[in-house]
Design an enzyme around this catalytic site. Structure first.
Site, PDB file in Angstrom:
ATOM      1  N   ILE A 491       0.820  -1.215   0.000  1.00 40.07           N
ATOM      2  CA  ILE A 491       0.000   0.000   0.000  1.00 40.07           C
ATOM      3  C   ILE A 491       0.852   1.262   0.000  1.00 40.07           C
ATOM      4  O   ILE A 491       0.316   2.373  -0.002  1.00 40.07           O
ATOM      5  CB  ILE A 491      -0.952   0.020   1.209  1.00 40.07           C
ATOM      6  CG1 ILE A 491      -0.155  -0.126   2.517  1.00 40.07           C
ATOM      7  CG2 ILE A 491      -1.998  -1.069   1.104  1.00 40.07           C
ATOM      8  CD1 ILE A 491      -1.004  -0.019   3.776  1.00 40.07           C
ATOM      9  N   GLY A 492       2.151   1.109   0.018  1.00 42.56           N
ATOM     10  CA  GLY A 492       3.011   2.282   0.004  1.00 42.56           C
ATOM     11  C   GLY A 492       4.464   1.886  -0.129  1.00 42.56           C
ATOM     12  O   GLY A 492       4.831   0.721   0.023  1.00 42.56           O
ATOM     13  N   VAL A 493       5.286   2.876  -0.428  1.00 42.38           N
ATOM     14  CA  VAL A 493       6.721   2.631  -0.563  1.00 42.38           C
ATOM     15  C   VAL A 493       7.450   3.892  -0.127  1.00 42.38           C
ATOM     16  O   VAL A 493       6.985   5.011  -0.352  1.00 42.38           O
ATOM     17  CB  VAL A 493       7.087   2.267  -2.019  1.00 42.38           C
ATOM     18  CG1 VAL A 493       6.746   3.392  -2.975  1.00 42.38           C
ATOM     19  CG2 VAL A 493       8.562   1.912  -2.130  1.00 42.38           C
ATOM     20  N   GLY A 494       8.552   3.707   0.556  1.00 42.82           N
ATOM     21  CA  GLY A 494       9.342   4.845   1.012  1.00 42.82           C
ATOM     22  C   GLY A 494      10.805   4.497   1.079  1.00 42.82           C
ATOM     23  O   GLY A 494      11.227   3.419   0.660  1.00 42.82           O
ATOM     24  N   GLY A 495      11.598   5.420   1.619  1.00 46.45           N
ATOM     25  CA  GLY A 495      13.031   5.181   1.711  1.00 46.45           C
ATOM     26  C   GLY A 495      13.372   4.014   2.612  1.00 46.45           C
ATOM     27  O   GLY A 495      14.355   3.319   2.394  1.00 46.45           O
ATOM     28  N   PHE A 496      12.563   3.782   3.649  1.00 51.93           N
ATOM     29  CA  PHE A 496      12.838   2.681   4.570  1.00 51.93           C
ATOM     30  C   PHE A 496      12.484   1.344   3.948  1.00 51.93           C
ATOM     31  O   PHE A 496      13.181   0.351   4.129  1.00 51.93           O
ATOM     32  CB  PHE A 496      12.044   2.896   5.862  1.00 51.93           C
ATOM     33  CG  PHE A 496      12.284   1.840   6.913  1.00 51.93           C
ATOM     34  CD1 PHE A 496      13.383   1.921   7.745  1.00 51.93           C
ATOM     35  CD2 PHE A 496      11.410   0.779   7.065  1.00 51.93           C
ATOM     36  CE1 PHE A 496      13.616   0.956   8.718  1.00 51.93           C
ATOM     37  CE2 PHE A 496      11.627  -0.190   8.031  1.00 51.93           C
ATOM     38  CZ  PHE A 496      12.736  -0.099   8.869  1.00 51.93           C
ATOM     39  N   VAL A 499       5.419  -0.857   2.480  1.00 49.56           N
ATOM     40  CA  VAL A 499       4.391  -0.965   3.508  1.00 49.56           C
ATOM     41  C   VAL A 499       3.288  -1.871   2.973  1.00 49.56           C
ATOM     42  O   VAL A 499       2.796  -1.665   1.862  1.00 49.56           O
ATOM     43  CB  VAL A 499       3.810   0.405   3.888  1.00 49.56           C
ATOM     44  CG1 VAL A 499       2.775   0.255   5.010  1.00 49.56           C
ATOM     45  CG2 VAL A 499       4.919   1.352   4.321  1.00 49.56           C
ATOM     46  N   LYS A 513       5.430  -2.213   7.911  1.00 49.80           N
ATOM     47  CA  LYS A 513       6.510  -1.517   7.214  1.00 49.80           C
ATOM     48  C   LYS A 513       7.759  -2.390   7.286  1.00 49.80           C
ATOM     49  O   LYS A 513       8.303  -2.644   8.361  1.00 49.80           O
ATOM     50  CB  LYS A 513       6.788  -0.155   7.841  1.00 49.80           C
ATOM     51  CG  LYS A 513       7.852   0.655   7.093  1.00 49.80           C
ATOM     52  CD  LYS A 513       8.328   1.844   7.892  1.00 49.80           C
ATOM     53  CE  LYS A 513       7.274   2.917   7.995  1.00 49.80           C
ATOM     54  NZ  LYS A 513       7.819   4.140   8.655  1.00 49.80           N
ATOM     55  N   ASP A 609       9.898  15.544  10.463  1.00 49.63           N
ATOM     56  CA  ASP A 609       9.547  15.162   9.087  1.00 49.63           C
ATOM     57  C   ASP A 609       8.052  15.322   8.870  1.00 49.63           C
ATOM     58  O   ASP A 609       7.378  14.432   8.359  1.00 49.63           O
ATOM     59  CB  ASP A 609       9.972  13.726   8.804  1.00 49.63           C
ATOM     60  CG  ASP A 609      10.072  13.431   7.309  1.00 49.63           C
ATOM     61  OD1 ASP A 609      10.107  14.390   6.514  1.00 49.63           O
ATOM     62  OD2 ASP A 609      10.103  12.253   6.927  1.00 49.63           O
TER      63      ASP A 609
END
Length: 839
Positions: A491-496, A499, A513, A609
């Site tokens: 459902i999501g994507v980020g630098g870490f 998700v 996550k 942030d």
């Protein structure tokens, strides 16, 4: 003499115009350096000058000029090199914007220096390009970097007991529009935000069906490789070339800078062997480095069809159907074939394998002779969350340690780590009294040593057999909850990392996550998130349910937020527009959460942030602040700030924090002011595709706020739906948040009051609701002041009681029953809920 000089200038101008006409793009910066040589050399029509120390480019305390006689051409940049035995830098004055950085390496033996054994790192002010790099054969490393300062500094750092070297260097401007926009994420309807700020490394640039193209055949001096070495089954392909004359550049689509006609005028087409039922899949296989996301640019030009709507095909990335029934006719103008077109995609998460496969196949919508084509492909590595394009040891800005220093560093790091773990353990023990008590047993956080690093577990006093004795969630349980981290649940994507939506055995919906596997790049954020979220609970902060650190994994499990991010509801996702009342309520909820963080009894917690992507919405659109990986404990009561390295998100950063590296709660206030304008205007905070004055949302909105015409830039869906007084109060509040100096900004408590006031102005329930009263109130009550009519105001939410303090701030008391009910946590992990105690 004057006439000769004037004639020379006319001739020079004519040559410049001719070059611009021929090549289409004239770079503002064009530094071509022949390293280790005292002479200039011309290569493919480009002149590389010497990097002699008198040139002011190079600063090096110890450097050696090296040369080899093994050269096949006098027009060559590879026979000479400059060797660095200590940290050295190249500095260039440049215009801000995107640039190529090309590093040329050719290892050869010079005296006692065997360059093939050299190990070193290369970095800019903002990114690590190479770490512990060793080169065994001639190679060119190409990077695309968006430089935001007036000077570019390239630093070469030798590793311990080694040296660095370089044969040639290029720093060349490229059009900012070359890498821009919001590309689609593979296997997702989402868009990747912030591409323009990414640093990229060219991994593969391939000309399908054609010849290898050298820099002199490309307006941006790029090299295009043959695709044949990447094809899995060469017999499935037919090459089409000599169609360069059919290629047309259409305004608004591809340009000569996107790719030359020699790329669009050739293609690899599916070889269906005259079989109308052929269903072959043409596949190219590329080596990549795991642990990074990749930017993919596909180049297409229909040079095989005889008429429109003949060519339909499917495009795949790693077996994922990226585009189904692709019809290039949709992108043509005047019903003419041969229009150059490109499509950009970003891989969903950091690649876990060392391969990327790209494929094309026939479409099922067209029953005639099947076909599929591809003209070109570029694969570029994207920097990770640490601004790195290479993994490995790196000594940023330090000197190369001697063996004795290295030993001291190791001992110091070991002792320091142990001390940090002891301190961290003591920190968690401080919260023993604040741990939630269930079944008559006290829970508290204590550190455990797992996999050689510190992990965090729950200690139990007289633990009952019926309760879970650890905050750690087994990896098997997390894997089961996410169906093996099924890509369809992402459902999501980020630098870490990615998700995923998950469901625990008791039916509790969770958001999982997952950090990049077998990587410690996000270890600091991982531990900070656990540390921060273990301290407090609040209805407007996302609750942490648990974590997993088995098998070197870094996994955080949160309560699931049904409606995703605030950002996705403002732009880029096609979701229905939020009403003005909904937006105000979301801002109010977020402000409550941030005010709670800032109101610590001993030290505030600074989020660091704050952005729309970190504000999540539950099923009722109630806002909760999320992602505490960068959070930091604020200053002591007798201090004004915390001195720390600048971290945050581009476009939201407090300029005072950026200048002084002094962090305060007012840094969050500034970021929240940007979010407020983002909510009002429903557009990205940084959009480099717009004209200069509109690129930065905060600057653009402040311009209109200062002249009292904010209504001219608001989200079109809100036109005619915001009462002027409510908009005026909202704009005043946001503007105060964006004051240049933190001392001039309101506290989050003051911001909260003014947002509540803006909501009441919108609903017209203050006093008698008369227009005159509203006008008077909204124009005279400024931030930090409270309308007397608010003194008896009570929130509609019965779980919150509000009273007004003398200093204009508020005290908020929440019932523990509501606190627990707001986080839907299953019985298995019920002990993870930690009641707010004294916050």
């Amino acid at each position: 003499m004057g006439g000769e000089k004037f004639g020379f200038l006319i001739w020079l101008s004519w040559i410049s115009c001719l070059l611009c006409f021929c090549y289409g793009y004239a770079p503002g910066d064009n530094y071509l350096i022949n390293c280790g040589s005292l002479n200039k050399v011309t290569v493919t029509g480009r002149v590389f000058i010497s990097d002699d120390l008198d040139s002011n480019f190079l600063t090096s305390p110890s450097e050696i000029l090296a040369a080899t006689s093994n050269s096949s051409s006098i027009s060559d940049i590879y026979p000479t090199a400059r060797i660095f035995t200590e940290i050295s830098t190249y500095k260039f004055s440049i215009t801000r914007g995107r640039h190529w950085i090309r590093l040329h390496f050719n290892p050869f033996q010079y005296q006692n220096f065997q360059m093939g054994s050299a190990k070193f790192s290369v970095s800019t002010q903002t990114h690590v390009l190479l770490s512990d790099f060793t080169v065994k054969s001639r190679i060119m490393k190409e990077y695309s970097l968006n430089v935001t300062t007036d000077q570019l500094v390239l630093t070469f750092t030798p590793s311990v007991n080694s040296f660095a070297f370089l044969n040639a260097l290029e720093v060349v401007s490229v059009p900012d529009t070359l890498i821009s926009g919001d590309p689609s994420i593979v296997d997702s309807h989402e868009k990747f935000q912030g591409l323009s700020s990414q640093a990229l490394e060219t991994v593969h640039r391939v000309n399908m069906g054609g010849l290898r193209l050298t820099p002199n055949l490309d307006t941006l001096s790029r090299t295009w490789e043959l695709d044949s070495e990447f094809l899995l089954e060469k017999n499935l392909v037919k090459n089409v070339d000599n169609k360069i004359g059919s290629v047309r550049y259409i305004r608004g689509f591809a340009t000569e800078e996107t790719a030359p006609k020699r790329v669009y005028g050739t293609c690899a087409r599916m070889n269906s062997a005259a079989d109308p039922f052929s269903n072959v899949k043409v596949t190219w296989d590329f080596d990549v480095e795991p642990g990074f996301q990749y930017f993919l640019r596909f180049h297409f030009c229909d040079i095989v069809s005889n008429a429109l709507n003949q060519l339909y095909f499917n495009l795949y990335v790693d077996s994922v159907l990226v585009v189904e029934n692709l019809d290039l006719s949709l992108y043509l103008i005047n019903n003419a074939l041969g229009g150059a077109y490109y499509m950009d995609y970003v891989t969903r998460s950091a690649n876990q394998t060392n391969r990327i496969r790209v494929a094309i196949s026939r479409s099922t919508v067209h029953t005639d002779y099947p076909n599929a084509i591809m003209n070109g492909l570029e694969i570029m590595k994207m920097n990770n969350s640490k601004s790195q394009l290479s993994t490995g040891a790196f000594l940023p800005g330090g000197s190369s340690p001697t063996p004795k220093k290295s030993f001291g560093v190791i001992i110091g790091a070991t002792v320091g780590s142990l001390l940090a773990l002891v301190v961290l353990g003591g920190f968690f023990l401080r919260y023993k009294k604040r741990g939630q008590v269930q079944d008559g047993h006290s829970k508290t956080w204590i550190p455990l040593f797992i996999n050689g690093t510190a992990s965090y577990s729950s200690g139990t006093t007289n633990a009952s057999k019926t309760t879970n004795t650890s905050y750690r969630i087994p990896f098997a349980a997390v894997k089961e909850a996410t169906n093996g981290f099924d890509g369809n649940r992402a459902i999501g994507v980020g630098g870490f990392g990615n998700v995923y939506k998950g469901e625990l055995q008791d039916g509790t919906k969770v958001a999982v996550k997952r950090g990049h596997p077998k990587s410690h790049q996000g270890l600091a954020e991982f531990t900070t998130e656990i540390e921060m979220l273990s301290q407090f609970r609040h209805r407007h902060l996302v609750s942490l349910i648990g974590y997993c650190d088995e098998n070197n994994e870094m996994i955080l499990v949160y309560e699931y937020m049904e409606n995703g991010t605030l950002k996705s509801h403002l732009y880029g996702s096609g979701l229905p527009s939020l009403s003005w009342k909904q937006r105000l309520e979301i801002c109010i909820g977020s402000a409550r959460g941030l005010h709670y963080l800032h109101s610590g009894d001993s030290k505030p917690v600074i989020h660091r942030d704050v952005k729309s992507a970190n504000i999540l919405l539950d099923e009722n659109l109630m806002a909760k602040v999320a992602d505490f990986g960068l959070s930091k404990t604020g200053p002591e009561l007798d201090q004004t700030h915390v001195s720390t390295a600048v971290k945050g998100s581009f476009g939201y950063l407090d300029p005072e924090y950026l200048r002084r590296q002094q962090l305060t709660e007012k840094s969050d206030v500034y970021s929240f002011g940007v979010v407020m304008f983002e909510v009002l205007c429903a557009r990205p905070v940084i959009n480099p595709t717009l004209i200069r004055e509109k690129v930065n949302l905060a600057e653009w909105a402040m311009k209109w706020q200062k002249i009292g015409q904010l209504e001219k830039i608001i989200d079109k869906s809100l036109l005619g739906k915001i009462k002027p007084d409510s908009l005026r109060k909202f704009g005043e509040t946001a503007a105060k948040c964006l004051a240049d100096f933190g001392v001039d900004r309101p506290s989050m408590g003051d911001v909260l009051w003014n947002l509540e006031y803006a909501l009441q102005l919108q609903e017209d329930v203050i006093g008698g609701g008369g227009g005159g009263d509203l006008e008077e109130d909204s124009s005279t009550i400024m931030i930090g002041e409270l309308n007397p009519r608010f003194n008896d105001f009570s929130y509609g939410d019965t779980s919150v009681n509000v009273s007004v303090a003398r200093d204009g701030r508020f005290e908020e008391e929440e019932s523990s029953v509501d606190d627990l009910s707001s986080a839907s946590i299953g019985n298995v992990f019920s002990q993870l809920v930690m009641k707010s105690d004294g916050r």
